[in-house]
Motif scaffolding. Structure first.
Motif, PDB file in Angstrom:
ATOM      1  N   HIS A  28     -16.493  71.349  93.088  1.00  8.66           N
ATOM      2  CA  HIS A  28     -16.217  71.861  93.562  1.00  8.66           C
ATOM      3  C   HIS A  28     -17.084  73.359  93.179  1.00  8.66           C
ATOM      4  O   HIS A  28     -17.268  74.414  93.041  1.00  8.66           O
ATOM      5  CB  HIS A  28     -15.082  71.924  93.794  1.00  8.66           C
ATOM      6  N   GLU A  29     -17.819  72.388  91.538  1.00  8.84           N
ATOM      7  CA  GLU A  29     -18.185  73.806  90.221  1.00  8.84           C
ATOM      8  C   GLU A  29     -20.173  74.108  91.211  1.00  8.84           C
ATOM      9  O   GLU A  29     -20.967  72.968  90.767  1.00  8.84           O
ATOM     10  CB  GLU A  29     -18.715  73.608  89.018  1.00  8.84           C
ATOM     11  N   HIS A  30     -20.025  75.708  91.265  1.00  8.43           N
ATOM     12  CA  HIS A  30     -21.604  75.405  91.006  1.00  8.43           C
ATOM     13  C   HIS A  30     -22.158  76.356  91.082  1.00  8.43           C
ATOM     14  O   HIS A  30     -21.609  77.200  90.346  1.00  8.43           O
ATOM     15  CB  HIS A  30     -21.520  75.861  93.073  1.00  8.43           C
ATOM     16  N   GLY A  31     -23.564  76.466  90.089  1.00  6.84           N
ATOM     17  CA  GLY A  31     -24.331  76.781  89.816  1.00  6.84           C
ATOM     18  C   GLY A  31     -24.049  77.084  88.267  1.00  6.84           C
ATOM     19  O   GLY A  31     -22.220  76.790  87.762  1.00  6.84           O
ATOM     20  N   ALA A  32     -24.535  78.088  88.028  1.00  6.85           N
ATOM     21  CA  ALA A  32     -24.279  78.604  85.948  1.00  6.85           C
ATOM     22  C   ALA A  32     -22.915  79.265  85.886  1.00  6.85           C
ATOM     23  O   ALA A  32     -23.294  80.586  86.586  1.00  6.85           O
ATOM     24  CB  ALA A  32     -25.495  78.167  85.199  1.00  6.85           C
ATOM     25  N   SER A  33     -22.386  79.263  84.517  1.00  8.92           N
ATOM     26  CA  SER A  33     -21.487  80.284  84.620  1.00  8.92           C
ATOM     27  C   SER A  33     -21.781  81.184  83.386  1.00  8.92           C
ATOM     28  O   SER A  33     -23.267  81.193  83.058  1.00  8.92           O
ATOM     29  CB  SER A  33     -20.175  79.603  83.827  1.00  8.92           C
ATOM     30  N   LEU A  34     -21.813  82.646  83.494  1.00 11.51           N
ATOM     31  CA  LEU A  34     -21.985  83.544  83.099  1.00 11.51           C
ATOM     32  C   LEU A  34     -22.325  83.617  80.919  1.00 11.51           C
ATOM     33  O   LEU A  34     -23.117  83.193  80.745  1.00 11.51           O
ATOM     34  CB  LEU A  34     -21.503  85.015  82.326  1.00 11.51           C
ATOM     35  N   VAL A  35     -21.297  82.019  80.629  1.00 14.76           N
ATOM     36  CA  VAL A  35     -21.026  81.467  79.463  1.00 14.76           C
ATOM     37  C   VAL A  35     -22.529  80.892  78.931  1.00 14.76           C
ATOM     38  O   VAL A  35     -23.189  80.785  78.593  1.00 14.76           O
ATOM     39  CB  VAL A  35     -20.225  80.870  78.829  1.00 14.76           C
ATOM     40  N   GLU A  36     -23.232  79.621  80.113  1.00 12.82           N
ATOM     41  CA  GLU A  36     -24.411  79.837  80.282  1.00 12.82           C
ATOM     42  C   GLU A  36     -25.066  79.768  80.078  1.00 12.82           C
ATOM     43  O   GLU A  36     -26.378  80.024  79.446  1.00 12.82           O
ATOM     44  CB  GLU A  36     -24.213  78.128  81.204  1.00 12.82           C
ATOM     45  N   TYR A  37     -25.517  80.438  80.936  1.00 13.65           N
ATOM     46  CA  TYR A  37     -26.945  82.005  80.654  1.00 13.65           C
ATOM     47  C   TYR A  37     -26.970  82.820  79.065  1.00 13.65           C
ATOM     48  O   TYR A  37     -28.023  82.544  79.326  1.00 13.65           O
ATOM     49  CB  TYR A  37     -26.381  82.961  81.929  1.00 13.65           C
ATOM     50  N   ALA A  38     -25.318  83.293  78.608  1.00 18.97           N
ATOM     51  CA  ALA A  38     -25.684  83.987  77.712  1.00 18.97           C
ATOM     52  C   ALA A  38     -26.084  82.629  76.533  1.00 18.97           C
ATOM     53  O   ALA A  38     -26.788  82.803  75.813  1.00 18.97           O
ATOM     54  CB  ALA A  38     -24.462  83.900  77.519  1.00 18.97           C
ATOM     55  N   LEU A  39     -25.677  81.658  76.784  1.00 19.16           N
ATOM     56  CA  LEU A  39     -26.461  81.004  76.320  1.00 19.16           C
ATOM     57  C   LEU A  39     -27.652  80.138  75.751  1.00 19.16           C
ATOM     58  O   LEU A  39     -28.543  80.197  74.817  1.00 19.16           O
ATOM     59  CB  LEU A  39     -25.189  79.278  75.262  1.00 19.16           C
TER      60      LEU A  39
END
Length: 81
Positions: A28-39
């Motif tokens: 059910h998880e779609h797309g990347a989260s803000l944490v993933e983009y920050a990494l």
């Protein structure tokens, strides 16, 4: 009703029910989260800094050479490779 992969000893439940339940959470998880983009941004920044430190002196020398060629009207300062 028979569940595929079920055995009589398991009471008709599938053997991998825990794994199926856990994998259902991630579906059910779609797309990347803000944490993933920050990494990703941090990783790109580290790679860029390392490349600049490694190649910095060569790039500076080339830019200085080009600047000298532009400043010299006769082009005498230009070093041809």
């Amino acid at each position: 009703m028979t569940v595929v992969g079920a055995t009589p000893a398991s009471g008709g439940r599938a053997c991998g029910s825990v794994a199926a339940a856990l994998s259902g959470q991630w579906r059910h998880e779609h797309g990347a989260s803000l944490v993933e983009y920050a990494l990703l941004v941090a990783l790109i920044a580290l790679i860029t800094i390392a490349a600049m430190q490694t190649l910095g002196s060569n790039v500076t020398d080339q830019i200085d050479n080009i600047a000298n060629c532009i400043e010299d009207a006769a082009g005498a300062a230009c070093a041809t490779p």
